[in-house]
Enzyme design. Structure first.
Site, PDB file in Angstrom:
ATOM      1  N   VAL A  73      -1.491   3.650  -5.144  1.00 47.52           N
ATOM      2  CA  VAL A  73      -2.575   3.098  -5.958  1.00 47.52           C
ATOM      3  C   VAL A  73      -3.703   2.530  -5.092  1.00 47.52           C
ATOM      4  O   VAL A  73      -4.804   2.327  -5.569  1.00 47.52           O
ATOM      5  CB  VAL A  73      -2.052   2.017  -6.941  1.00 47.52           C
ATOM      6  CG1 VAL A  73      -0.950   2.609  -7.828  1.00 47.52           C
ATOM      7  CG2 VAL A  73      -1.541   0.764  -6.236  1.00 47.52           C
ATOM      8  N   LYS A  74      -3.410   2.245  -3.840  1.00 47.78           N
ATOM      9  CA  LYS A  74      -4.419   1.712  -2.896  1.00 47.78           C
ATOM     10  C   LYS A  74      -5.263   0.604  -3.508  1.00 47.78           C
ATOM     11  O   LYS A  74      -6.475   0.563  -3.336  1.00 47.78           O
ATOM     12  CB  LYS A  74      -5.289   2.845  -2.341  1.00 47.78           C
ATOM     13  CG  LYS A  74      -4.490   3.848  -1.489  1.00 47.78           C
ATOM     14  CD  LYS A  74      -5.403   4.811  -0.754  1.00 47.78           C
ATOM     15  CE  LYS A  74      -4.638   5.786   0.128  1.00 47.78           C
ATOM     16  NZ  LYS A  74      -3.778   6.739  -0.575  1.00 47.78           N
TER      17      LYS A  74
END
Lengths: 312, 312
Positions: A104-105
């Site tokens: 998801v960073k």
């Protein structure tokens, strides 16, 4: 969760994570046709197609690998129906006892990072109830905002016995633009500074037993030299290594991401596995055999990495 | 879209964006009660509550401000139902002709950033159709992965006449850990380097008319000195400035984020507006008057900033 990941790596003898990054051009025509027949050419139709596609792959590979890594962008592009497909994929993989790394960073200022941490790894307070939103086991985290953007994740990880992988040196061609910049005074590139932070956070985040912390790092397979340096700097850090296959690296190039114990790294392959049937090497499986082609590609990758590790 | 933002700022005389960052503790009890009565203490109940809460605020402020900035983390924490509330909020604000800045802080390797860009600003291909996922007007973007993580956003912005705000110097206390590091040889901090990149990308991204590019920057109100430097470095860049009120800054501290033309910056306030009724100053509105309290807080903020700009 880091200990579960390690024990599953040992059991499967496969330090491999399969990137579930579906795009419409990977999904076999017959699956798209069926989904569009039911939902039309809509976001719901696309979401139904990628979910069916994922399910086939997960069923075919779940006994071979310890973990999967759905890339949320590939779901988010289909709006809310895509997010539902992401959730369904996470839940299904967990049913199959796979460790789920949500790629998801995320990363924001403290209070906002807390919301991301809660939404992806923890439980949110709703009245008197505490409820899970997406419920992955690990997520990837972007460190650009500094430690008060990362620490809320650590807090939730501790409570929920989960973990994160912090972006240190990413696999893309322009990753060096900021990450390789040399810092004045320290004569070190930015990624080493982040690597040191990861090691420091990790020292406070060791599970009760075991030698690896639940604060991991992302280091691209495409940068073996930096991988070698970071491996030494962060002996107790698990490294998530994207960029195998399609982006470049092969097993022999990746041995130095591992520690002497044969652990400490997990190699990701996405399209090399999930779209294997589109490669010449696996073309014989055809569209209908796309999941079996993925299984064959995992076995090939497992062999490649195991041989490289034995041969060093 | 940058020109629309500017003309709306001029029309309202309010370089203000309202952060729609709902948390359960901001939502009045009577709204939660009604939502939980209908949906139970579930994610759906929470999502219904934040949507009702947002709608009240948007109705109360939509004639006063040019733009809103929903922070997606605050919705994402409630899983799929939260994402639906995000989408509903975006759609409703656009119906009210507000410019919508999705505060998503996305950023990934090229092909993945493309999926984020498509999902939030563009249209995704599904069979023969091109469909919008979340459909904001602008999004915020994290630059840690370098230019090949940012360029896919620029491409979509050009096609769709939309825009981005790139994180340059964030408002949080630890933002300096990486962003303030001095680069060897250049004797400049990292944030200036990113600021220069933003200016360079912007030079290629000027709309047909107007003096501002559709590649903006995020610079925290909490760092006025850095704001002054960046304002000079990036004359054609619109700066989104978070951190007014609750995080610190006041109008008088923020004048140097603006250009001589009185444009070039838009100041965000989130909890200072949306949870105004919980502050002593607006307590007289009570829970039932939360939306009117928000309106009063916007008017106060508008006056504060207009006076500061006139007085410089």
């Amino acid at each position: 969760m880091i200990n579960k990941l390690i024990s599953k790596i040992q059991k499967t003898n496969a330090p491999i994570v399969v990137g579930l990054d579906p795009t419409m051009k990977f999904v076999p025509e017959y699956i798209k046709k069926a989904a569009f027949a039911e939902y039309g050419e809509t976001l719901e139709g696309a979401a139904a197609a990628i979910w069916q596609y994922n399910k086939g792959i997960v069923d075919a590979i779940c006994d071979l690998v310890p973990a999967v890594k759905p890339q949320i962008a590939m779901y988010e592009q289909f709006g809310v129906p895509g997010m539902k497909a992401f959730q369904k994929t996470v839940d299904y993989c967990k049913e199959k006892d796979l460790v789920v790394i949500g790629d998801v960073k995320r990363g924001d200022i403290g209070s906002t990072s807390e919301a991301y941490a809660v939404g992806h790894l923890g439980k949110v307070q709703v009245g008197g109830s505490r409820l899970a939103g997406f419920n992955e086991d690990f997520v990837t985290v972007n460190p650009y905002l500094g430690s008060d953007g990362v620490k809320p994740f650590l807090k939730v990880c501790k409570e929920e016995r989960k973990g994160i992988f912090v972006l240190v040196k990413t696999s893309n061609p322009s990753s060096g633009e900021l990450q390789d910049r040399i810092m004045a005074g320290e004569e070190k590139p930015l990624y080493e500074l982040v690597g040191q932070q990861v090691a420091d956070w990790g020292a406070e985040c060791m599970p009760g037993s075991g030698t690896y912390s639940y604060v991991g790092a992302v280091v691209g397979a495409t940068y073996p030299e930096q991988g070698r340096i970071l491996r030494k700097m962060m002996p107790h850090t698990f490294i998530l290594v994207p960029g195998y296959g399609a982006q470049g690296g092969k097993g022999a190039d990746l041995v130095h991401f591992f520690n002497e114990d044969g652990l400490g790294a997990i190699i990701n392959s996405s399209r090399g596995i999930i779209a294997a049937y589109q490669q010449e090497q696996y073309a014989r499986y055809g569209e209908q055999g796309y999941a079996e082609a993925s299984r064959a590609a995992v076995m090939e990758m497992q062999k490649d990495i195991a041989q490289a590790l034995e041969g060093r």
